[in-house]
Enzyme design. Structure first.
Site, PDB file in Angstrom:
ATOM      1  N   SER A 182     -16.246   8.088  -1.772  1.00 36.44           N
ATOM      2  CA  SER A 182     -15.102   8.308  -0.890  1.00 36.44           C
ATOM      3  C   SER A 182     -14.686   9.768  -0.797  1.00 36.44           C
ATOM      4  CB  SER A 182     -13.919   7.450  -1.354  1.00 36.44           C
ATOM      5  OG  SER A 182     -14.240   6.087  -1.300  1.00 36.44           O
ATOM      6  N   HIS A 229      -9.694  10.947  -2.589  1.00 36.28           N
ATOM      7  CA  HIS A 229      -9.626  11.093  -1.144  1.00 36.28           C
ATOM      8  C   HIS A 229      -9.010  12.435  -0.761  1.00 36.28           C
ATOM      9  CE1 HIS A 229      -9.747   6.450  -0.319  1.00 36.28           C
ATOM     10  NE2 HIS A 229     -10.798   6.895  -0.968  1.00 36.28           N
TER      11      HIS A 229
END
Length: 277
Positions: A182, A229
């Site tokens: 991610s 993230h």
């Protein structure tokens, strides 16, 4: 008796002698390969690109010089996907030890720093959706970015964004065990967003998608590392600015130096968190 279809429209509107079957996604006119500009979906013609730039922020067009861009297929993107899927399948084998060998666990950062990047090739064996969604996103955005950026820049973007995600986890949630692509994926998406904005393309829809994914990381029970993230997002955007700044330079040395400076900054943050804080 049938009538043959009219082929008069299968020629580039700028080069009537060149046959093509590719349409501009904005105006629908036929364009030949030399008149095509790759977009998020399909291609745009020169006039639509000029119109988008005229109506958007007054900035220099992207990307890098054609001589420095990759040609052909996005080999790096496909290789990253294949490698990640292969490692995921190995993770499913009981007793393989793949996860334990590559997973990122902050207390081991000082002695085994490579885990900060190798963890980006791991995914939870219990969630095929996790690896599927990440690789689908890489497939969509990686193919669009790799060709204009070039393979070296794209692999640097991916791996350094993964490192940025791990550094953010180390700084904000040092007790977390993190695995997944991610952080790297958010870096690629952030770079795509920044580059599109510099082209004058309205990509607010992409911004909404990014925000939704970031917010999802704060929902209890989803076990999503929003720290990774954010780290990947910031790192990818910063690298995109470096690539844009150096796109018209004749020497690659300043660009390499700036990318190295970003990496050095991430390493410095890691060392400060381990030995000072």
């Amino acid at each position: 008796m049938t009538t043959a279809p009219d082929a008069s429209g299968n020629y580039c509107y700028r080069h009537p002698d060149r046959q093509s079957f590719t349409l501009c996604q904005r105006c629908g006119r036929t364009v030949c390969p030399s008149c095509q500009t790759q977009a998020a979906v399909g291609v745009h013609c020169p006039e639509c690109i000029a119109e988008a730039r005229a109506n958007g922020p007054k900035r220099k067009p992207i990307l890098v010089r054609a001589s420095r861009a990759s040609t052909g297929k996005p080999v790096v993107t496909y290789t990253l996907i294949a490698l990640t899927v292969a490692i995921f399948l190995l993770q499913l084998i009981p007793g393989s030890g793949v996860t334990q060998a590559l997973v990122y666990y902050p207390p081991l950062t000082a002695s085994e720093p490579w885990r900060m990047i190798t963890s980006a090739f791991l995914h939870s064996p219990s969630s095929i959706f996790h690896v599927g969604f990440n690789m689908f996103t890489l497939f969509i955005f990686g193919r669009v970015l790799e060709i204009p950026l070039g393979r070296a820049r794209f692999i640097s973007l991916y791996l350094i964004s993964a490192l940025g995600g791990s550094v953010a986890v180390l700084l904000i949630a040092p007790g977390s065990v993190v695995l997944g692509a991610s952080g790297a994926i958010f870096g690629v998406v952030a770079a795509f967003f920044v580059i599109q904005r510099r082209m004058g393309i309205n990509n607010r829809g992409l911004l909404i998608i990014v925000v939704i994914n970031l917010v999802a990381g704060f929902i209890p029970g989803l076990n999503i590392s929003w720290q990774a993230h954010v780290g990947g997002l910031v790192t990818g955007a910063l690298l995109a600015l470096v690539f844009l700044r150096q796109r018209n330079k004749t020497s690659v040395i300043p660009e390499v130096a700036l990318v190295a400076l970003v990496v050095a900054g991430l390493i410095a943050l890691t060392l400060v968190r381990i030995f000072v804080l």
